[in-house]
Design a protein around this motif. Structure first.
Motif, mmCIF file in Angstrom:
data_model
loop_
_atom_site.group_PDB
_atom_site.id
_atom_site.type_symbol
_atom_site.label_atom_id
_atom_site.label_comp_id
_atom_site.label_asym_id
_atom_site.label_seq_id
_atom_site.Cartn_x
_atom_site.Cartn_y
_atom_site.Cartn_z
ATOM 1 N N GLU A 297 -0.285 -2.462 8.113
ATOM 2 C CA GLU A 297 1.052 -2.460 7.517
ATOM 3 C C GLU A 297 1.860 -3.666 7.963
ATOM 4 O O GLU A 297 2.584 -4.280 7.197
ATOM 5 N N HIS A 298 1.755 -4.027 9.240
ATOM 6 C CA HIS A 298 2.566 -5.117 9.785
ATOM 7 C C HIS A 298 1.753 -6.393 9.871
ATOM 8 O O HIS A 298 0.651 -6.386 10.392
ATOM 9 N N LYS A 384 -3.960 -3.737 0.220
ATOM 10 C CA LYS A 384 -3.879 -4.591 1.412
ATOM 11 C C LYS A 384 -4.885 -5.741 1.313
ATOM 12 O O LYS A 384 -4.587 -6.879 1.675
ATOM 13 N N ARG A 778 5.918 1.862 3.354
ATOM 14 C CA ARG A 778 5.889 2.576 4.631
ATOM 15 C C ARG A 778 6.130 4.081 4.415
ATOM 16 O O ARG A 778 5.412 4.913 4.941
ATOM 17 N N MET A 781 3.029 5.598 2.507
ATOM 18 C CA MET A 781 1.813 5.678 3.324
ATOM 19 C C MET A 781 1.907 6.813 4.345
ATOM 20 O O MET A 781 0.998 7.636 4.475
#
Length: 808
Positions: A297-298, A384, A778, A781
């Motif tokens: 995610e980051h 992603k 976010r 998910m």
């Protein structure tokens, strides 16, 4: 009997802990060992025997005891990682501590005062079992508890005879040294950057899944923080785990990717095999997927260019490219962005496509093949990959393999369109298609004939994948539920992006597009909201692109435009005086005019399909952050003559200038406007009314109508009608035609060369990430992860703040 006894002892220990008012010293091993030494409890037992109310009571009334319990459990995991768990008893202690921490951690996170506990240094933490490494003691003593826990989990995931196959063939007494072994030789599955496929070991799979479940729980601190637009707020657990401090980062990342992409739920294809045997690998695949999407995610911060070089091992098989690191702290993102070999891309794409297609598989024996449930996580992982690795995105679009991803996404969109609990699935599917549609190759690939007959409740048609996409988008707009309104702009943007490349639309798809124009260009709809005219602009842009760039093969669409020419004449003559505006809005209140499938020649649905159902009452769902308006989601690019894309400066075009206040409605409002399945037209009308609701103080004015009416791009279509309508009418009169096939034959061989305005440049709206989409991803998910982990219910009934828990 022994199992019942151990549960009883464990329960007694829990009661003792909750009733003790005095702190129990960390040195009282006899007391603390009751929680893990002699018990044989499953993770379900631990959740049943340690009730939420008692954890909260200890947290409030004897905090030092809860702190010591956490510290002692972490200490046991650190010891297990140091010794390598050579005995069965030590492995059992590690599993018991893993389950206990999985149970307790959410209650640590839900209390703001406790959140920093794991990031504090406990005196002597991390020293356990390291007396022989005296020189490291001081450093280890300074390690926060969270770091000791994460490093222990990481070590235990590569622990011989516990989570990996030992390579030592000699006596079992000689344990491999976890601190010196190269875990890159112990990757869990063949695939990206690793050729050997270790033998399947169910015990190892179960142990890995338990450790990954604890890891996921560690990462879940994000769930207990309210939504924030600050995209720089990193999750400290994920940041540390994906940093150079974790020496297993590369083999673990590779293991997780390979386990997911190599998984085949059908196995040997024996019917009903999933009912006869337990599939331990499925649980591991699910946990691996969830860990991957959370860690990816980051992106992490810049300025860490040396991070990867420190971890890269030249002597180990590395799937990554030897190029400058992307400068990210997050090694998982870094590794993902550097995969570059075609065989690796092929393996990932085939693996994801196989799993996404699994729920669509039809067999003659009902329920005879296993159906996976983790398609939402797969879609996030595919997203992603495309987002972080542009070479992968180009590989996906290089061949028709992208259609193996497209068809399942369209299936999920169609299936979920009436289900209020699956709004998030609708969004992720549409976002992926928006991302793909920004690339020319996607539009080109859509021309491949659609031969696979996946049962969907859509009209039977003969045509291409582009026809399938348009038919399903029409179905979503006309018979989806009210919450999908913010997606209308996205759906039409996708069609606009691919339209210059569509060689031949079927009659069914052409009629669907004209039906949408009919619905969106009605006066009451245009005057009902400050944004609704955008939808007409998008549809006109689709028609213009096809007429200017793909006229030759699109006789079906040209015929449909000629048949529905009055819609275009009405747009040219759209009234803008205040009396007409008021009359249209009054008519809307009185009449039942709206978007329904009445005017759209709806044919029988495909054999074997089932209608899209709304959610069962009482279904639990999680709320989502608002989605940004389409002009925030995309940036415009113009396709130049050599096919390259050039960014277009933002201007206040009629489509971007409007007020965006209503477009990104949050998904947290009440469910009162549920669709009724009984009356299709009624549900469509009520849904379109919700599209029509605008900002409360907004009212349409003649100036407002004039401001965009003059910019409607109708010149090309009006010229086409001016040339072709008299010709078609003449043929009909001369030959007395009533059969449309003769007219289609005439249009098929007709030409407008030299008669149309100069072709406009192709304008593509490419997806662009922003703070709004980051927040949406976010909440989506973690909402998916929350709902998919109900056995045991890790986060259920805890004070989650990232999203709301709602019932349909």
């Amino acid at each position: 009997m022994g199992n019942a006894d151990s549960k009883l002892h464990f329960r007694k220990a829990v009661i003792q802990l909750t009733t003790k008012t005095q702190p129990v010293e960390a040195t009282e091993d006899a007391f603390w060992d009751q929680f893990w030494a002699d018990t044989d409890t499953t993770v379900q037992d631990v959740f049943a025997l340690v009730p939420a109310a008692e954890i909260r009571a200890v947290r409030e009334e004897s905090p030092s005891n809860l702190a010591t319990l956490c510290y002692k459990a972490v200490e046991k995991l650190v010891q297990g990682a140091d010794t390598g768990c050579p005995s069965e008893k030590e492995r059992q202690i590690v599993l018991n501590c893993t389950r206990l921490l999985t149970r307790i951690l959410p209650y640590i996170f839900e209390d703001a005062d406790w959140r920093g506990f794991f990031w504090s240094t406990v005196p002597g933490a991390g020293k356990a079992g390291q007396s022989d490494e005296g020189d490291d003691d001081d450093d280890e003593g300074a390690r926060p508890l969270a770091e000791s826990l994460l490093l222990a989990i990481s070590d235990l995931l590569f622990c011989p005879d516990f989570t990996i196959q030992s390579h030592k063939k000699n006596s079992p007494d000689v344990a491999e040294d976890l601190q010196t072994m190269d875990s890159c030789e112990y990757i869990w599955e063949a695939g990206v950057g690793f050729a050997q496929s270790p033998p399947l070991n169910y015990a190892h799979d179960v142990n890995r899944a338990e450790l990954l479940k604890l890891l996921l729980t560690c990462f879940s601190e994000s769930m207990y923080l309210p939504p924030s637009s600050d995209t720089n707020a990193l999750n400290p657990w994920v940041t540390f785990f994906c940093s150079t401090d974790n020496r297993h980062a590369l083999p673990l990342f590779t293991s997780l990717i390979n386990v997911v992409c190599a998984y085949d739920p059908v196995g040997y294809g024996i019917p009903y095999n999933h009912l006869l045997f337990s599939d331990y690998r499925e649980q591991l695949v699910e946990q691996a997927l969830q860990i991957l999407i959370v860690t990816l995610e980051h992106e992490g911060g810049p300025g860490s260019g040396t991070a990867l070089q420190a971890v890269d091992r030249s002597d180990s098989p590395s799937p990554m490219e030897d190029q400058e690191p992307a400068g990210r702290d997050n090694l998982f993102v870094n590794y993902l962005s550097r995969i570059h070999r075609e065989e690796d891309f092929s393996l990932v794409l085939k693996g994801l496509a196989r799993l996404l297609t699994n729920p669509l598989t039809q067999t003659y024996l009902p329920h005879s093949t296993k159906k996976i449930q983790f398609h939402q996580e797969l879609l996030v992982l595919f997203w992603k990959f495309c987002d972080f690795n542009k070479k992968f995105l180009f590989f996906v679009l290089k061949s028709s393999d992208v259609l193996d991803i497209l068809v399942p996404i369209l299936f999920y969109l169609n299936d979920a369109r009436a289900d209020q609990s699956r709004v998030g699935l609708m969004h992720i599917g549409v976002f992926i298609l928006l991302l793909l549609s920004g690339e020319r190759n996607f539009g080109v690939r859509l021309n491949k004939p659609y031969m696979v007959r996946v049962p969907m409740d859509i009209p039977v048609f003969t045509g291409t994948h582009a026809d399938l996409l348009i038919v399903i988008f029409h179905k979503i707009i006309t018979s989806g539920h009210q919450r999908l309104q913010p997606l209308f702009d996205c759906l039409l943007t996708i069609v606009v992006n691919v339209s210059p490349y569509l060689k031949s639309l079927s009659m069914v798809a052409a009629n669907k597009l004209l039906h949408l124009l009919e619905a969106f260009s009605s006066n009451w709809f245009l005057f009902s909201s400050a944004q609704n005219h955008h939808l007409v602009f998008f549809l006109l842009e689709v028609f213009n692109n096809i007429i200017q760039y793909q006229f030759d093969g699109n006789f079906n669409l040209v015929y449909a435009i000629i048949r529905k020419r009055n819609q275009f004449y009405q747009l040219v003559n759209l009234p803008s005086d205040i009396v007409s505006i008021q009359k249209a809005l009054q008519k809307k209140k009185k009449s039942s005019a709206g978007i329904s499938c009445r005017n759209s020649a709806e044919t029988a649905s495909m054999d074997g399909s089932r209608p899209a159902f709304s959610a069962e009452p009482g279904t639990i769902k999680t709320s989502l952050a608002a989605t940004p308006a389409i002009d925030k989601l995309t940036e415009k690019a113009r396709v130049s003559e050599d096919g390259t894309m050039v960014s277009v400066e933002r201007t206040d075009s009629p489509q971007t200038a409007a007020d965006n206040s209503g477009i990104g409605a949050s998904d947290t409002e009440s469910n009162s406007g549920r669709d009724s399945e009984a009356s299709h037209a009624e549900s469509s009308r009520s849904r379109l009314s919700s599209v029509s609701s605008s900002a409360p103080n907004w009212n349409p004015s003649p100036d407002w109508v004039a401001s965009w009416k003059t910019k409607l791009p109708l010149q090309t279509i009006m010229r086409l009608l001016q040339v072709l309508v008299p010709q078609v009418e003449k043929i009909c009169i001369d030959k007395g035609l009533t059969d449309e096939s003769e007219i289609l034959k005439f249009l098929q061989h007709g030409t407008l060369v030299g008669l149309l305005p100069v072709p406009h440049p192709i304008l593509i709206r490419k997806y662009q990430a922003n703070a709004g989409t980051a927040m949406w991803f976010r909440t989506y998910m973690w909402g998916v992860i929350y709902l998919r982990n109900m056995d045991p219910p890790i986060w259920y009934d805890t004070d989650v703040r990232l999203f709301e828990i709602q019932r349909v």
